[in-house]
Scaffold this motif. Structure first.
Motif: not given
Length: 407
Positions: A142-147
């Motif tokens: 994934s492109p980053g840590k999800p909110y």
């Protein structure tokens, strides 16, 4: 002589170049995808019985022997049902009391039912946001840590009647979360701008996808939303019914021509069945300003479609009403931007466009500029060879003419 094939005369190189140019020019004119060269396209809002925000937007494209129906909806997660029939007299039937009930099966139909030749749907369950500064901490790509995602079924949508434009054949579904404790949407909104077309052409602004009267355009716009972190990336979840227990095909089409969308040589396509009976087509780019230019491009990445159980999604009333309850889904995600380039937070704006259609997708052909270059590249060397050959013949003739004949 029997058994001997007749000799064929070759086509001179300049003629071959002209024939190729003529063939490429013929490919430029988009034909009707279902064989109907012209369609009467209309757009109407079917209002709900009580709440003005409960709207169905019906686009009807009628040809000589077929009809295409697009039914856009803000009931539950926003989405669209698209159906083609083999008659110019098919109609949309809506039973509002059934459609708003917990069991909406059969409350939305295209009649006569036996005229339906293809049907499918798209809907958008969730809007994602990622902290791209922590992309190295993720292990699933994934492109980053999800909110925590925004559930679009829990949005409140404005009355689409206020944005209806019969001249432009367009309307906008604009919404905000019913509960917004962080205030991210106090001065912002999520919008789905929908448009139909009366004929073939291209929009004036990027990405300038080639459309016909058989297609409907969707533009996703995020504007004024306060991101939850620094350099946030947004993403959209897209779902479609997996009617044959298999996912639509995701394909990439490459091109050498970028005149219509500078520096972008790729076209992504989601194709239903083979040969295609329906498609979703988009350039793998989004834009970070209201006036899109190639300098404001954000990359758009797509994940491979995957099968998912219906129980994992919020109910889409129009999908369940048309296809029934026992339908699984094919799901993929779109992500806009990356961790190093431009991001939504630079202008607090993001737009992404796609084209939804029936039949075979309209194909980008070579622009006049590229055709002229091809003609020069293919015809120039051939003309030089012909010119050089003629010059040699003239020189030889001149040399022989200087001698006197001896009796």
């Amino acid at each position: 002589m029997l058994g001997e094939r007749p000799r064929t005369r070759g086509v001179a190189a300049p003629c071959r170049a002209l024939l190729l140019l003529q063939g490429l020019l013929l490919l430029r004119a988009p034909a009707g995808l279902l064989g109907d060269q012209t369609r009467r396209v209309s757009l109407e809002v079917i209002p709900g019985p009580t709440d003005p925000a409960q709207n169905l937007l019906h686009i009807r494209a009628v040809g000589a022997s077929s009809t295409i129906h697009y039914v856009w909806s803000s009931l539950g997660p926003p989405g669209v049902l698209f159906v083609t029939t083999d008659t110019p007299h098919s109609v949309l039937s809506v039973n509002w009391s059934g459609l708003l009930s917990p069991e909406p099966e059969g409350s939305l139909a295209v009649l006569p039912a036996e005229s339906v030749r293809f049907s499918s749907a798209l809907f958008f369950p969730r809007l994602f946001e990622f902290d791209s500064t922590k992309s190295s901490e993720t292990k699933d790509g994934s492109p980053g840590k999800p909110y925590p995602p925004y559930l679009l079924a829990s949005f409140s949508w404005d009355d689409v009647n206020s944005t209806l434009d019969h001249t432009m054949l367009s309307a906008t579904f604009q919404g905000r979360p019913l509960k917004d404790p962080s205030g991210a949407f106090n001065n912002g909104s999520l919008a789905f701008k929908v448009r139909a077309f009366s004929g073939p052409g291209r929009p004036a602004h990027l990405p300038r996808l080639l459309h016909t009267a058989d297609t409907s355009q969707l533009e996703l716009v995020l504007s004024g939303i306060v991101p939850q972190g620094n350099h946030s990336l947004f993403g959209l979840e897209v779902a479609t019914p997996a009617l044959d227990s298999e996912c639509p095909q995701l394909k990439e089409q490459e091109s050498i021509d970028d005149e219509y969308c500078p520096s972008v040589f790729q076209l992504d396509q989601l194709l239903w069945r083979s040969p295609p009976e329906g498609f979703l087509q988009w350039r793998p780019v989004a834009f970070s300003q209201k006036q899109p230019t190639w300098k404001t491009v954000l990359p758009c990445r797509v994940s491979p479609p995957r099968l998912t159980l219906a129980t994992l999604f919020p109910q889409s009333p129009i999908v369940r009403a048309f296809f029934g309850p026992s339908v699984n889904f094919s799901v993929f995600n779109l992500t806009f931007g990356d961790s190093t380039g431009l991001a939504y937070e630079d202008q607090h704006y993001l737009s992404w466009s796609a084209l939804l259609g029936i039949g075979t997708p309209p194909m980008d052909s070579f622009s006049p500029l590229v055709l002229a270059i091809i003609a020069v590249v293919l015809g120039g060397p051939a003309l030089l060879l012909v010119g050089g050959g003629l010059s040699l013949l003239l020189l030889r003739h001149r040399r022989y003419s200087e001698y006197e004949r001896i009796n």
